[in-house]
Every structure is written in structure tokens, then in C-alpha cells.
Design an enzyme around this catalytic site. Sequence first.
Site, PDB file in Angstrom:
ATOM      1  N   ASN A  84      33.443  32.547  -3.886  1.00 34.59           N
ATOM      2  CA  ASN A  84      32.999  32.774  -2.523  1.00 34.59           C
ATOM      3  C   ASN A  84      31.663  33.520  -2.469  1.00 34.59           C
ATOM      4  O   ASN A  84      30.865  33.307  -1.564  1.00 34.59           O
ATOM      5  CB  ASN A  84      34.097  33.569  -1.791  1.00 34.59           C
ATOM      6  CG  ASN A  84      33.573  34.303  -0.573  1.00 34.59           C
ATOM      7  OD1 ASN A  84      33.225  33.694   0.442  1.00 34.59           O
ATOM      8  ND2 ASN A  84      33.481  35.622  -0.666  1.00 34.59           N
ATOM      9  N   TYR A 151      18.641  29.197  -1.384  1.00 36.08           N
ATOM     10  CA  TYR A 151      20.022  29.061  -0.895  1.00 36.08           C
ATOM     11  C   TYR A 151      20.448  27.586  -0.831  1.00 36.08           C
ATOM     12  O   TYR A 151      21.516  27.211  -1.317  1.00 36.08           O
ATOM     13  CB  TYR A 151      20.145  29.713   0.488  1.00 36.08           C
ATOM     14  CG  TYR A 151      21.554  29.702   1.044  1.00 36.08           C
ATOM     15  CD1 TYR A 151      22.533  30.544   0.515  1.00 36.08           C
ATOM     16  CD2 TYR A 151      21.904  28.883   2.115  1.00 36.08           C
ATOM     17  CE1 TYR A 151      23.829  30.548   1.035  1.00 36.08           C
ATOM     18  CE2 TYR A 151      23.200  28.887   2.643  1.00 36.08           C
ATOM     19  CZ  TYR A 151      24.152  29.721   2.094  1.00 36.08           C
ATOM     20  OH  TYR A 151      25.431  29.722   2.595  1.00 36.08           O
ATOM     21  N   LYS A 155      23.430  25.747  -3.072  1.00 39.10           N
ATOM     22  CA  LYS A 155      24.587  25.085  -2.472  1.00 39.10           C
ATOM     23  C   LYS A 155      24.637  23.590  -2.828  1.00 39.10           C
ATOM     24  O   LYS A 155      25.717  23.035  -3.034  1.00 39.10           O
ATOM     25  CB  LYS A 155      24.600  25.277  -0.949  1.00 39.10           C
ATOM     26  CG  LYS A 155      24.922  26.711  -0.536  1.00 39.10           C
ATOM     27  CD  LYS A 155      26.213  27.233  -1.162  1.00 39.10           C
ATOM     28  CE  LYS A 155      26.639  28.581  -0.619  1.00 39.10           C
ATOM     29  NZ  LYS A 155      27.787  29.134  -1.369  1.00 39.10           N
ATOM     30  N   VAL A 186      29.644  30.955  10.213  1.00 41.73           N
ATOM     31  CA  VAL A 186      30.641  32.015  10.326  1.00 41.73           C
ATOM     32  C   VAL A 186      29.950  33.357  10.574  1.00 41.73           C
ATOM     33  O   VAL A 186      28.870  33.616  10.052  1.00 41.73           O
ATOM     34  CB  VAL A 186      31.484  32.109   9.031  1.00 41.73           C
ATOM     35  CG1 VAL A 186      32.657  33.059   9.208  1.00 41.73           C
ATOM     36  CG2 VAL A 186      31.991  30.731   8.634  1.00 41.73           C
ATOM     37  N   THR A 188      29.243  36.378   9.597  1.00 40.82           N
ATOM     38  CA  THR A 188      29.262  37.289   8.456  1.00 40.82           C
ATOM     39  C   THR A 188      27.913  37.972   8.332  1.00 40.82           C
ATOM     40  O   THR A 188      26.979  37.689   9.068  1.00 40.82           O
ATOM     41  CB  THR A 188      29.524  36.527   7.142  1.00 40.82           C
ATOM     42  OG1 THR A 188      28.443  35.605   6.954  1.00 40.82           O
ATOM     43  CG2 THR A 188      30.840  35.782   7.181  1.00 40.82           C
TER      44      THR A 188
END
Length: 246
Positions: A84, A151, A155, A186, A188
Site C-alpha cells: 500500500n 508517480y 503506478k 481517496v 488521504t
Amino acid sequence: MGHRSFIVTGTSKGIGLQLAQLLLEQGDRVYGISRGTDELLHGHDLYKHFQYDLSDLMGIESLVIRILEMVPLQETEFIGLINNAAMLEPLKPIDQCSIEEISKNLNISLGAPMILSSSFIRQTKHLSARRKIVNLTSGSGSYPAPSMAAYCTSKAGINMFSACVAMEQSERTNPVEVMAFDPGMVDTELQAVARGKCTDEFALSGLFNQVYEAGQLRSPREVAKQLIERIEENGDANKVIHSLEN
């Protein structure tokens, strides 16, 4: 019924923290890895914390061995690795990113999950337990964006890595199941970081702010719940599972 054990990276906040809490609530054992401490999970009987900086790739193998020594493998009928932890920054054009920033992003977001997976598969191959690797991914792995090269590339790598490992495992007896899971947008700290950037450096910060203000971000707990439901299923590893799909 035998125990289930999960190794989860990035358990100090966000989705990782919620995953750990939900798994513990349902009686699973959780072995958490994060740079920070475990204040929020401290004192839970079924939780063990490993403070580790995942940008240090060379120490990961011995970390996995150390964790697995604590898992009651005889009684474990399911053992999972949930990759994660990830790093969003550097959020600027690649020619403005330092070597350290690029290296740290790739190590934490791509190198560490690859090495954790490699070690996990190797160190558990003698077990008859069901084994599963869940790699958290993002739409960014399929959609290029300015100032997000590190990033997005990490991914995209996670998506390809998941598919490759699933193919390797399909040939084995007691294969490790592999799943790439995209939680969507999300609420976060990663999102907060993206919102906080100035537009000159990170052109998309406005978009991240709009999504936030429109209340379109999902709660980490809701996403963690969906992920746990999906863990039970035998998914098709060549397809990224999106949390928004029913």
C-alpha cells in the site's frame, strides 16, 4: 478455522491504517510496516509493528524474514501481502526533480513492492496456506499527467508487475494470487499534498482542489472495506480492480 495473517505497508496513516484497523477488528493478524510509529494501532494483541524506511531496498529481504518468523505459520490458512505504501512527490516537471527525489519515489513506490513480493513468494513457498499479494495502484498508472512523471511511472510499473507475477505464478502448484487494486480518489494525505502545491509547479493542483471541494473523495475506511471484500475473491490478475466497480 485457521488464522489469517497480513503484512501491510504504510500502516501509519490513510488506507494502510484503515486496512490494519478493519483486519484487526475481524480477528486477523496484522504485521505493519511504516517509517512512522504505531501509536494508532498500539496495544492491539494481533498487531505487530515494524518501523522501516522502504526506500532502503537492501534491507527488505531480512525484514520479510523477521516478520515471517513472528507469523504462526502452522495455524495460518491465509497469508497476504498488501503493498500500500507509495510516494506521490516529486510533483513538478521532471527536469526540476532532483536525483534524490526521483530515486526515493521509485524505491518506495515500485522497487519496494517488487522486492517485498519477491521475498514474500520465496519465503512462503513451502506453505500450503492460501497466499495473496495485493498491489495498490492508481488511474495515474494509465493516464499520463504533467508534473506527475514519477508517480504515474511507478503506478504503471505496479500494474505491469502485477500482471507479470500473476503469469509466473499460474504455472506453479499453489500459486500466489496477485491483485492490483485501484482505490480511486481517496481523502488521504497524498491528496492533501497535491492540493497544497502552487499551480506554477503543479498544474493539476486546481483539479485536486475541485474534486475535494465537490465532496468527491472517498473515505479511506470505505475503500479499505471494499479492498477487504475483494481479497476474498479470486480475481483476474490481468485486470486492475477498481473500487468503484460493484
